[in-house]
Design a protein around this motif. Structure first.
Motif, PDB file in Angstrom:
ATOM      1  N   PRO A   1      11.186   8.065 -26.173  1.00  0.00           N
ATOM      2  CA  PRO A   1      12.043   7.609 -25.061  1.00  0.00           C
ATOM      3  C   PRO A   1      11.432   7.845 -23.682  1.00  0.00           C
ATOM      4  N   MET A   2      10.781   9.002 -23.463  1.00  0.00           N
ATOM      5  CA  MET A   2      10.216   9.267 -22.149  1.00  0.00           C
ATOM      6  C   MET A   2       9.095   8.292 -21.826  1.00  0.00           C
ATOM      7  N   THR A   3       8.244   8.014 -22.798  1.00  0.00           N
ATOM      8  CA  THR A   3       7.161   7.066 -22.572  1.00  0.00           C
ATOM      9  C   THR A   3       7.706   5.673 -22.316  1.00  0.00           C
ATOM     10  N   ARG A   4       8.704   5.278 -23.070  1.00  0.00           N
ATOM     11  CA  ARG A   4       9.314   3.954 -22.875  1.00  0.00           C
ATOM     12  C   ARG A   4       9.921   3.832 -21.475  1.00  0.00           C
ATOM     13  N   GLY A   5      10.579   4.890 -21.018  1.00  0.00           N
ATOM     14  CA  GLY A   5      11.180   4.840 -19.688  1.00  0.00           C
ATOM     15  C   GLY A   5      10.141   4.672 -18.593  1.00  0.00           C
ATOM     16  N   GLN A   6       9.047   5.440 -18.680  1.00  0.00           N
ATOM     17  CA  GLN A   6       7.989   5.293 -17.683  1.00  0.00           C
ATOM     18  C   GLN A   6       7.324   3.925 -17.766  1.00  0.00           C
TER      19      GLN A   6
ATOM     20  N   ALA B   1       6.745  17.985 -16.108  1.00  0.00           N
ATOM     21  CA  ALA B   1       6.522  17.952 -17.548  1.00  0.00           C
ATOM     22  C   ALA B   1       5.695  16.745 -17.956  1.00  0.00           C
ATOM     23  N   HIS B   2       4.826  16.961 -18.928  1.00  0.00           N
ATOM     24  CA  HIS B   2       4.131  15.847 -19.568  1.00  0.00           C
ATOM     25  C   HIS B   2       5.148  15.076 -20.402  1.00  0.00           C
ATOM     26  N   ARG B   3       4.973  13.785 -20.491  1.00  0.00           N
ATOM     27  CA  ARG B   3       5.969  12.958 -21.184  1.00  0.00           C
ATOM     28  C   ARG B   3       6.075  13.286 -22.666  1.00  0.00           C
ATOM     29  N   ARG B   4       5.062  13.956 -23.248  1.00  0.00           N
ATOM     30  CA  ARG B   4       5.113  14.282 -24.670  1.00  0.00           C
ATOM     31  C   ARG B   4       5.604  15.705 -24.937  1.00  0.00           C
ATOM     32  N   GLU B   5       5.924  16.455 -23.909  1.00  0.00           N
ATOM     33  CA  GLU B   5       6.388  17.828 -24.141  1.00  0.00           C
ATOM     34  C   GLU B   5       7.780  17.813 -24.759  1.00  0.00           C
ATOM     35  N   SER B   6       7.977  18.721 -25.707  1.00  0.00           N
ATOM     36  CA  SER B   6       9.243  18.749 -26.441  1.00  0.00           C
ATOM     37  C   SER B   6      10.359  19.341 -25.593  1.00  0.00           C
TER      38      SER B   6
ATOM     39  N   PRO C   1       9.132  13.373 -14.812  1.00  0.00           N
ATOM     40  CA  PRO C   1       8.781  12.246 -13.937  1.00  0.00           C
ATOM     41  C   PRO C   1       9.091  10.905 -14.602  1.00  0.00           C
ATOM     42  N   ASP C   2       9.506   9.937 -13.793  1.00  0.00           N
ATOM     43  CA  ASP C   2       9.762   8.597 -14.321  1.00  0.00           C
ATOM     44  C   ASP C   2       8.594   7.651 -14.070  1.00  0.00           C
ATOM     45  N   LEU C   3       7.502   8.187 -13.516  1.00  0.00           N
ATOM     46  CA  LEU C   3       6.274   7.435 -13.276  1.00  0.00           C
ATOM     47  C   LEU C   3       5.096   8.365 -13.542  1.00  0.00           C
ATOM     48  N   PRO C   4       3.890   7.843 -13.727  1.00  0.00           N
ATOM     49  CA  PRO C   4       2.720   8.718 -13.854  1.00  0.00           C
ATOM     50  C   PRO C   4       2.601   9.656 -12.657  1.00  0.00           C
ATOM     51  N   LEU C   5       2.065  10.837 -12.891  1.00  0.00           N
ATOM     52  CA  LEU C   5       2.046  11.868 -11.862  1.00  0.00           C
ATOM     53  C   LEU C   5       1.257  11.440 -10.630  1.00  0.00           C
TER      54      LEU C   5
END
Length: 400
Positions: free
Chosen positions: A87-92, A296-301, A319-323
């Motif tokens: 979900p986090m990757t999809r959102g970004q 947070a990294h988008r893959r962190e649990s 973050p909702d965009l790359p850092l």
């Protein structure tokens, strides 16, 4: 008509770097219009291979206008998002897709992992455009999806844009003629799926090798667009520097605030670093440098981040965009603390001309798990050692 330029991305950072590549002078759009991917809804529509779901378009950030090259939606570049399930990757990716549209590019969203039959549907929909494409741009040559698509295309121009520090390993493996395998898996025994996929991976590696005809004319050109330091470059491969010109033109400059921000990593999630050791190191860094936020990294649990917030007192930011874009928009701390990762190479470029400094803390060998690849420590040390314009932190942040 000139065949289409297709770009395949699976992460927000890959999409960002495609936009950086498209903004540069080397990304010649060609002499004519591109071939559509088959949308029946007309130019600029998102109803061909699938529309991009998500929120309303993001507001126009501060900074100069979009890249002047595109002349309308899908003018010469189509971005195909091979959507992951996270979900986090999809959102970004949704947010980045809106930025790409604002730049005039066509964006197609493929639910490439949406069920058992999704790969067949995706590959079937892309086979025709891939065969007609003049140029293919990709963000992750280690991806089995991308490797499979490479066996279909006959494009003469192939471009690999950064997928973080993995680009360093990809170029080195290509130069040495090795099989393509991610650095944190290198040294392990190939599994059954690796053996089944090995012929496809071998074909993809050959596709990513430049080829010259008998008359000395280039029959297949390969470009690597990267902000990473590349020590080994295969013969015939063109390396183009990514200096984040699009990011700097489009966003900021940021408001710089006092204190430090800390950048998270997914080294725990990939099985490289022990969780308790990592949390202890984060706590020590936060105390030593007065950090207040943890990006947070988008893959962190979620459970790790909850524990981190409770034990360190840091404000965890998703973050909702790359850092690189988050930092450029601001506000951002005067110091950015990071472990060895892509950002120690990209943030100094994106933040060039600002008062922000980037500091990196090495991974102590004692933090590695028993399952970490034998290659892990050397690779992580190389990531830090080759970074430019960063401060190397003494290992005062070792957990006790």
């Amino acid at each position: 008509m000139t065949p289409h330029t297709l770009a395949f991305v699976e992460s927000p950072v890959q999409l960002l770097n495609v936009l950086e590549w498209a903004h540069g002078p080397g990304a010649d759009p060609g002499p004519g219009p591109d071939v559509s991917l088959g949308s029946a809804a007309g130019p600029g529509s998102d109803h061909g291979l699938g529309s991009v779901p998500g929120p309303d378009p993001s507001p126009r950030p501060e900074g100069s206008g979009p890249s002047p090259r595109p002349e309308g939606p899908g003018a010469w570049l189509t971005l195909v998002v091979l959507s992951p399930t996270d979900p986090m990757t999809r959102g970004q990716l949704r947010r980045m897709a809106e930025l790409a549209r604002e730049e005039g590019h066509e964006v197609r969203w493929e639910e490439a992992r949406g069920g058992a039959t999704a790969p067949l549907r995706t590959i079937g929909a892309l086979a025709g455009p891939l065969r007609r494409a003049r140029r293919v741009v990709m963000g992750d040559p280690f991806s089995r999806y991308v490797q499979l698509l490479l066996t279909i295309t006959g494009a003469q121009d192939l471009v690999v844009v950064d997928d973080g520090t993995a680009t360093m390993e990809f170029v080195a493996q290509l130069a040495r003629g090795e099989r393509l395998v991610r650095w944190h898996r290198k040294g392990g025994r190939p599994g059954p799926r690796d053996a089944v996929f090995a012929p496809v991976s071998a074909v993809a590696r050959r596709r990513l090798t430049p080829r010259t005809g008998r008359a000395g004319q280039a029959e297949r050109r390969v470009e690597v667009f990267s902000s990473m330091p590349l020590a080994e470059v295969p013969d015939g491969v063109t390396v183009t520097a990514n200096d984040f010109a699009w990011t700097r033109a489009r966003f900021g400059p940021p408001r710089v605030i006092s204190g430090a921000d800390l950048v998270g990593t997914s080294l725990v999630e990939t099985g490289v670093v022990d969780r308790d050791r990592y949390l202890d190191a984060v706590r020590a860094l936060a105390v030593t440098h007065g950090a207040r936020r943890y990006f947070a990294h988008r893959r962190e649990s979620t459970d790790k981040l909850h524990r981190l917030a409770v034990e360190t007192g840091l404000e965890v930011v998703r973050p909702d965009l790359p850092l690189e874009l988050i930092a450029r928009r601001g506000p951002i701390g005067r110091t950015i603390l990071s472990f060895p990762s892509t950002v120690v190479h990209t943030l100094p470029l994106a933040l060039a001309g600002t008062a922000v400094r980037v500091a990196v803390c090495d991974i102590d060998p004692a933090w590695l798990t028993a399952h970490a690849s034998p290659r892990a420590q050397g690779f992580l040390s190389g990531v830090t050692g080759t970074a430019r314009d960063v401060q190397r932190l003494a290992r005062t942040a070792q957990p006790g």
